[in-house]
Design an enzyme around this catalytic site. Sequence first.
Site, PDB file in Angstrom:
ATOM      1  N   GLY A 236       0.763  -1.244   0.000  1.00 34.21           N
ATOM      2  CA  GLY A 236       0.000   0.000   0.000  1.00 34.21           C
ATOM      3  C   GLY A 236       0.790   1.288   0.000  1.00 34.21           C
ATOM      4  O   GLY A 236       0.201   2.360  -0.199  1.00 34.21           O
ATOM      5  N   GLU A 279       4.043  -6.429   1.784  1.00 34.63           N
ATOM      6  CA  GLU A 279       3.686  -6.807   0.405  1.00 34.63           C
ATOM      7  C   GLU A 279       3.654  -5.603  -0.527  1.00 34.63           C
ATOM      8  O   GLU A 279       2.610  -5.274  -1.091  1.00 34.63           O
ATOM      9  CB  GLU A 279       2.302  -7.466   0.400  1.00 34.63           C
ATOM     10  N   PRO A 280       4.774  -4.914  -0.705  1.00 28.04           N
ATOM     11  CA  PRO A 280       4.735  -3.743  -1.581  1.00 28.04           C
ATOM     12  C   PRO A 280       4.604  -4.149  -3.043  1.00 28.04           C
ATOM     13  O   PRO A 280       5.208  -5.120  -3.479  1.00 28.04           O
ATOM     14  CB  PRO A 280       6.093  -3.075  -1.333  1.00 28.04           C
ATOM     15  N   GLY A 281       3.802  -3.403  -3.773  1.00 25.83           N
ATOM     16  CA  GLY A 281       3.690  -3.603  -5.211  1.00 25.83           C
ATOM     17  C   GLY A 281       4.119  -2.314  -5.892  1.00 25.83           C
ATOM     18  O   GLY A 281       5.234  -2.173  -6.387  1.00 25.83           O
ATOM     19  N   ARG A 282       3.221  -1.331  -5.838  1.00 22.58           N
ATOM     20  CA  ARG A 282       3.430  -0.058  -6.523  1.00 22.58           C
ATOM     21  C   ARG A 282       4.785   0.585  -6.185  1.00 22.58           C
ATOM     22  O   ARG A 282       5.470   1.084  -7.066  1.00 22.58           O
ATOM     23  CB  ARG A 282       2.318   0.900  -6.126  1.00 22.58           C
ATOM     24  N   ARG A 317      -5.899   3.314 -15.448  1.00 22.92           N
ATOM     25  CA  ARG A 317      -5.928   4.051 -14.167  1.00 22.92           C
ATOM     26  C   ARG A 317      -6.630   5.415 -14.253  1.00 22.92           C
ATOM     27  O   ARG A 317      -7.429   5.741 -13.380  1.00 22.92           O
ATOM     28  CB  ARG A 317      -4.523   4.199 -13.580  1.00 22.92           C
ATOM     29  N   CYS A 348     -13.710   3.548 -28.205  1.00 23.78           N
ATOM     30  CA  CYS A 348     -14.997   4.122 -28.552  1.00 23.78           C
ATOM     31  C   CYS A 348     -15.829   4.392 -27.297  1.00 23.78           C
ATOM     32  O   CYS A 348     -16.894   3.811 -27.103  1.00 23.78           O
ATOM     33  CB  CYS A 348     -15.706   3.145 -29.489  1.00 23.78           C
ATOM     34  N   GLU A 349     -15.300   5.217 -26.423  1.00 26.00           N
ATOM     35  CA  GLU A 349     -16.002   5.586 -25.191  1.00 26.00           C
ATOM     36  C   GLU A 349     -15.567   6.994 -24.811  1.00 26.00           C
ATOM     37  O   GLU A 349     -14.372   7.314 -24.867  1.00 26.00           O
ATOM     38  CB  GLU A 349     -15.616   4.658 -24.033  1.00 26.00           C
ATOM     39  N   TYR A 377       0.178  -1.561 -12.093  1.00 30.19           N
ATOM     40  CA  TYR A 377      -1.224  -1.573 -12.530  1.00 30.19           C
ATOM     41  C   TYR A 377      -1.388  -0.878 -13.887  1.00 30.19           C
ATOM     42  O   TYR A 377      -2.395  -0.239 -14.146  1.00 30.19           O
ATOM     43  CB  TYR A 377      -2.139  -0.967 -11.459  1.00 30.19           C
TER      44      TYR A 377
HETATM   45  N1  LLP Z   1      -1.288  -6.992  -0.833  1.00 29.73           N
HETATM   46  C1  LLP Z   1      -2.585  -7.156  -1.134  1.00 29.73           C
HETATM   47  C2  LLP Z   1      -3.344  -8.196  -0.449  1.00 29.73           C
HETATM   48  C3  LLP Z   1      -3.189  -6.344  -2.107  1.00 29.73           C
HETATM   49  O1  LLP Z   1      -4.471  -6.526  -2.393  1.00 29.73           O
HETATM   50  C4  LLP Z   1      -2.426  -5.353  -2.764  1.00 29.73           C
HETATM   51  C5  LLP Z   1      -3.026  -4.503  -3.774  1.00 29.73           C
HETATM   52  C6  LLP Z   1      -1.063  -5.231  -2.426  1.00 29.73           C
HETATM   53  C7  LLP Z   1      -0.532  -6.058  -1.449  1.00 29.73           C
HETATM   54  C8  LLP Z   1      -0.158  -4.226  -3.069  1.00 29.73           C
HETATM   55  O2  LLP Z   1      -0.534  -2.924  -2.890  1.00 29.73           O
HETATM   56  P1  LLP Z   1       0.423  -1.736  -3.389  1.00 29.73           P
HETATM   57  O3  LLP Z   1       1.689  -1.796  -2.571  1.00 29.73           O
HETATM   58  O4  LLP Z   1       0.702  -1.964  -4.820  1.00 29.73           O
HETATM   59  O5  LLP Z   1      -0.334  -0.530  -3.131  1.00 29.73           O
HETATM   60  N2  LLP Z   1      -5.283  -1.119  -9.388  1.00 29.73           N
HETATM   61  C9  LLP Z   1      -5.132  -0.132  -8.340  1.00 29.73           C
HETATM   62  C10 LLP Z   1      -4.463  -0.702  -7.125  1.00 29.73           C
HETATM   63  C11 LLP Z   1      -5.139  -1.931  -6.578  1.00 29.73           C
HETATM   64  C12 LLP Z   1      -4.399  -2.569  -5.455  1.00 29.73           C
HETATM   65  C13 LLP Z   1      -4.914  -3.918  -5.160  1.00 29.73           C
HETATM   66  N3  LLP Z   1      -4.245  -4.574  -4.113  1.00 29.73           N
HETATM   67  C14 LLP Z   1      -4.388   1.084  -8.907  1.00 29.73           C
HETATM   68  O6  LLP Z   1      -4.070   1.084 -10.095  1.00 29.73           O
HETATM   69  O7  LLP Z   1      -4.150   2.045  -8.186  1.00 29.73           O
END
Ligand code: LLP
Length: 424
Positions: A236, A279-282, A317, A348-349, A377
């Site tokens: 997050g 659990e970092p993603g972004r 996004r 087409c939107e 994402y």
């Molecule tokens: N762990 C869990 C269980 C999650 O559901 C998520 C993201 C993460 C970790 C990673 O979160 P992050 O560090 O990336 O914020 N599509 C949206 C974001 C959806 C996130 C879903 N879950 C966007 O483009 O902003």
Amino acid sequence: MRQNFKVKSGNLFIGNIDTMDLVDRFDTPLYVTDERIIRDKIEKFKRSFPSADIFYATKANWNISILKIMAQENLGADVFSDGELYIALLAGINREKILFNGNSKTPEELSMAIKAGVKISLDSEDELFTLSEIITDDDKVEVFFRVNPGISVNTHPKIATGLKKSKFGIPTEKIIDAYKKTLEFDNIIPVGIHSHIGSQILDISPYKETMERIMDIVGKLEKIGIDIRFIDIGGGLGIPYNTEDEKKASNPEDLSSLITPIFEDRCKEIGIKPRLILEPGRYLVGDSTILLTRVNAVKDAYKKFIAVDAGFNVLIRPAMYDAYHEMAVANNMDGKVKDKYTIVGPICESGDILGEDRWLPIVKKGDVIVIFDVGAYGFSMSSQYNGRRRPAEVLVNEDKIDLIRSRETYSDIYGNMVIPPRLL
Ligand code: LLP
């Protein structure tokens, strides 16, 4: 943001590579990732959390080459589906460090997770019962429960996941009972607790309360003889998409100073030594990637529209979350800002808008617009809507250029369709 990248003779560079050479070679729309940025971000995260486990959230970007970088860096993975589990294992992520998350897993997904020997985060008691129905006497599975801590965060409502009303996790007041139910099963072992309060979190203060609530639960679980060895606080951490965000954004060090002391003190108090998981993603991949998209037309209508070849099929996004992504003209980075444009895609939107009222230099047909911070994402949420082929992806590392996903062909779009004989 654009300060990650160099400009030479008016052209945007990624690593040591001219983006104009990339579009000549690979065409547009094109996702391009700078590997060095990802490795730097991983390094920063590791330095801030030296004794935690980092489980990269694969949903952010699950290209196998990106996952291979994560595997090389010894990261684990948060996977949210059978497909994400499949590709994480294929990329060589250590199965000991994979957590299978999800709020609606099928029995097939659960049995795939059991066979793969990964840990499972359960989102409901029903999921526990499904697991108990499919597990054999020879299997043993380690589980976490996802708790919904009922915490509100300041982010887009569609990506806040720990609110009381959210679909994810088990409410705090019901979580102990859920753990007690696992005691009926010899081969389903509760070893951890999981929560994830949302995404693109710039103000990290809610993590403090989340950590406190989790530790309260852990204290209660220990009292009833459930030994918690993993505490997973989810992902997050947000990134700045504009200068406003930059003032508010936190970094992993801030997050660590906020939660690590609570984690350590409370663990000592309870008398346990669990591992902390994040659990970092972004944060790890978001600002590593740009999207290059060609201008097909500039139209002076109600507004000045720039029609490019990427739409919400390529980057959803802006349409889905009103997300702001910085943009520039990749072949005219030094040009003086002259006019206000609305950048739209070919879908087409009417909602197919990538950026509204953006000040740019004079833009002409044939120019290339760069969209920044699309590593998380971006491609992972792309689609084939309107019968459009998804773009190619390129990985750059200083002078090295590698294609990591080919542009789709028409047969990638139509290949799975079946014509019944009566329609032939
Ligand atoms: N762990 C869990 C269980 C999650 O559901 C998520 C993201 C993460 C970790 C990673 O979160 P992050 O560090 O990336 O914020 N599509 C949206 C974001 C959806 C996130 C879903 N879950 C966007 O483009 O902003």
